[in-house]
Write a protein that holds these residues in place. Structure first.
Motif, short mmCIF file in Angstrom:
data_model
loop_
_atom_site.label_atom_id
_atom_site.label_comp_id
_atom_site.label_asym_id
_atom_site.label_seq_id
_atom_site.Cartn_x
_atom_site.Cartn_y
_atom_site.Cartn_z
N HIS A 6 0.84 -1.19 0.00
CA HIS A 6 0.00 0.00 0.00
C HIS A 6 0.88 1.25 0.00
O HIS A 6 2.11 1.17 -0.07
CB HIS A 6 -0.95 -0.03 1.20
CG HIS A 6 -1.94 -1.16 1.13
ND1 HIS A 6 -2.68 -1.44 0.00
CD2 HIS A 6 -2.31 -2.10 2.05
CE1 HIS A 6 -3.47 -2.48 0.22
NE2 HIS A 6 -3.25 -2.90 1.46
N GLU A 20 1.94 0.42 -12.55
CA GLU A 20 1.40 1.74 -12.19
C GLU A 20 2.50 2.71 -11.78
O GLU A 20 2.43 3.91 -12.10
CB GLU A 20 0.37 1.60 -11.07
CG GLU A 20 -0.25 2.93 -10.66
CD GLU A 20 -1.35 2.79 -9.62
OE1 GLU A 20 -1.71 3.80 -9.00
OE2 GLU A 20 -1.86 1.66 -9.44
N ASP A 22 -15.46 3.20 -1.27
CA ASP A 22 -14.26 3.82 -1.85
C ASP A 22 -13.12 3.79 -0.83
O ASP A 22 -13.29 4.18 0.33
CB ASP A 22 -14.56 5.27 -2.24
CG ASP A 22 -15.46 5.37 -3.46
OD1 ASP A 22 -15.51 4.40 -4.23
OD2 ASP A 22 -16.11 6.42 -3.63
N GLU A 62 -7.19 7.11 -1.65
CA GLU A 62 -5.97 6.86 -2.42
C GLU A 62 -4.71 7.13 -1.61
O GLU A 62 -3.62 6.65 -1.97
CB GLU A 62 -5.98 7.69 -3.70
CG GLU A 62 -7.02 7.19 -4.71
CD GLU A 62 -6.86 7.85 -6.06
OE1 GLU A 62 -5.72 7.93 -6.55
OE2 GLU A 62 -7.87 8.28 -6.63
N LYS A 115 -5.16 2.37 -6.43
CA LYS A 115 -6.40 1.91 -7.07
C LYS A 115 -6.22 0.55 -7.74
O LYS A 115 -7.10 -0.31 -7.68
CB LYS A 115 -6.86 2.94 -8.11
CG LYS A 115 -7.59 4.14 -7.53
CD LYS A 115 -8.18 4.99 -8.65
CE LYS A 115 -9.05 6.11 -8.08
NZ LYS A 115 -9.65 6.94 -9.16
N SER A 116 -5.10 0.36 -8.40
CA SER A 116 -4.87 -0.90 -9.12
C SER A 116 -4.83 -2.08 -8.16
O SER A 116 -5.35 -3.16 -8.46
CB SER A 116 -3.57 -0.82 -9.91
OG SER A 116 -2.46 -0.57 -9.06
N VAL A 138 -6.29 -2.20 -5.15
CA VAL A 138 -7.65 -2.38 -4.61
C VAL A 138 -8.50 -3.17 -5.61
O VAL A 138 -9.26 -4.07 -5.23
CB VAL A 138 -8.29 -1.01 -4.30
CG1 VAL A 138 -9.77 -1.18 -3.99
CG2 VAL A 138 -7.58 -0.35 -3.13
N GLN A 139 -8.36 -2.86 -6.88
CA GLN A 139 -9.16 -3.55 -7.89
C GLN A 139 -8.84 -5.04 -7.93
O GLN A 139 -9.76 -5.88 -7.99
CB GLN A 139 -8.90 -2.94 -9.26
CG GLN A 139 -9.73 -3.57 -10.39
CD GLN A 139 -9.50 -2.91 -11.73
OE1 GLN A 139 -8.91 -1.83 -11.80
NE2 GLN A 139 -9.95 -3.55 -12.79
#
Length: 431
Positions: free
Chosen positions: A241, A292, A413, A416, A421-422, A424-425
């Protein structure tokens, strides 16, 4: 209450732990075939080692993997039995035969096991964090047996067993994990997953496992590393993270790290704790994050290692392994490889126990420990050290791991500043 629960749990697994009185009662030997399991046999020198700044542990990078089909067929022909490797055993065999555990060339015999448990060192005095053992409940396996080790239908290695002994597991876990309470995940593993006997044995490598996460050998990783700058290793067993990313990129600014150093992010993707995210999912999060972030000073590789959650002793094991992969420095986080009691939730190690032990042993090991920054996120300045936030009166923002998992499951949500984000997805797609 913790002690009494542990005693009851240990009693329920009668063969898991034996009563300890003195170190002399630590093991009961069976029969022995030979004591040369750690002789430097079948070790190939690799010219690419000159390309890496760091020397391998013990001076020579072990490579036990046979190269030709003819050699492999001849090795298999000598075997008289077959065994399927457990996931933890598979990781250990891979790191023995590819040199990750250099300088050892096989599973530890009784004398070597005792030396590592007692002294954090091989019999010759070379530092080694945790014992690497082959466990079994098979009464028929004996010293002298040559056995084919398999992962499903794939031939992985052969092992020529040299001895067989009954370990004192309570003594082992107390020395290696600091406790024999089976609320500790490592002690629980030793008590309930490992077999009754340990066996020493010389490994001959046939083929590396086929994994969802590709794991380069130490020689292959060394080929990719510059030979004129420091290489700082970052170990993790969870998705990375924002705070982790800030931690290992800022480590390059530490005065202990030379100019133009790089970070090798080297997550373990083997078995860990029961409630950890599976290795295949963790690997997916690392791959999307690598794309990313696109940082030229950050390299990503993966390690087939089985976590013990052994705190200070495991910190030494990780440093030693990364030394063999070519790293000169190693980031030591707060409570590295730490664990909590599954009953009380209490920590088994202090927040800085691993750092202190690494600082003590680092010069002997030849790896420089880099203490990790204690970073917090603030509304005003983003990520800063906790000390700076306190001194300047900045407003910290916090999100616990428990709350994060609740938000992840609920489709909420995720801020960030906490997670990419990548990543989390991927976690949502694989929850």
């Amino acid at each position: 209450m913790k002690l009494s629960l542990a005693v009851l749990s240990i009693a329920a697994t009668a063969t898991a732990f034996t009563t300890i009185s003195t170190p002399a009662a630590r093991t009961v030997s069976r029969t022995v075939a030979s004591n040369d399991v750690f002789a430097p046999v079948s070790i190939r020198a690799n010219s690419q080692l000159e390309m890496a700044k760091q020397v391998p542990h013990g001076g020579t990078l072990v490579d036990l993997i046979l190269k030709s089909d003819e050699e492999k067929a001849a090795a298999v022909a000598k075997t008289t039995k077959e065994l399927q490797l457990s996931p933890r055993q598979l990781c250990d065999v891979e790191l023995i035969m590819n040199g990750g555990f250099s300088p050892i060339t096989g599973f530890m015999d009784e004398a070597t096991y005792n030396s590592v448990v007692d002294n954090v060192a091989l019999p010759d005095g070379l530092i080694f964090g945790l014992p690497v053992v082959f466990d079994t409940d098979d009464e028929d396996l004996q010293p002298g047996d040559i056995v084919l080790l398999k992962d499903g239908d794939r031939n992985i290695a052969t092992v020529e067993f040299t001895d067989k002994f009954l370990p004192n597991k309570a003594y082992e876990t107390t020395k290696c994990y600091g406790t024999s309470e089976i609320e500790h995940p490592g002690a629980l593993m030793v008590a309930t997953e490992r077999g009754k006997y340990y066996m020493g044995g010389k490994i001959t490598g046939l083929d590396l496992p086929v994994r969802d996460f590709p794991c380069k050998t130490p020689a292959e990783v060394r080929e990719t590393l510059p030979d004129d700058v420091d290489v700082v290793a970052f170990q993790c067993r969870n998705p990375v993270h924002r705070a982790h990313y800030e931690l290992f990129t800022r480590a390059l600014d530490d005065p202990l790290v030379g100019k133009d150093g790089i970070v090798l992010v080297h997550p373990t993707c083997g078995p860990t704790q029961a409630d950890d995210i599976p290795g295949t999912v963790r690997h997916k999060t690392y791959e999307v994050l690598k794309e990313e972030t696109h940082n030229d000073r950050t390299r990503w590789e993966y390690l087939p290692y089985s976590m013990h959650m052994a705190g200070p002793r495991e910190a030494i094991q990780h440093m030693m392994i990364r030394k063999n992969f070519g790293c000169t420095h190693f980031i030591i986080g707060r409570d590295m490889a730490g664990s909590k009691s599954s009953i009380t939730g209490e920590d088994y190690y202090g927040a800085y126990d691993a750092q202190d032990f690494a600082k003590e042993k680092g010069p002997e090991l030849g790896v420089m420990p880099v203490p990790s920054l204690n970073l917090v996120y603030t509304e005003e300045e983003g990520y800063v050290t906790a000390d700076e936030a306190k001194e300047r009166g900045l407003n910290e923002k916090k999100l616990s791991g428990t709350k994060f998992r609740q938000m992840l499951r609920g489709g909420e949500d995720i801020p960030e500043w906490f997670a990419f984000k990548s990543v989390v997805q991927v976690l949502r797609e694989n929850s």
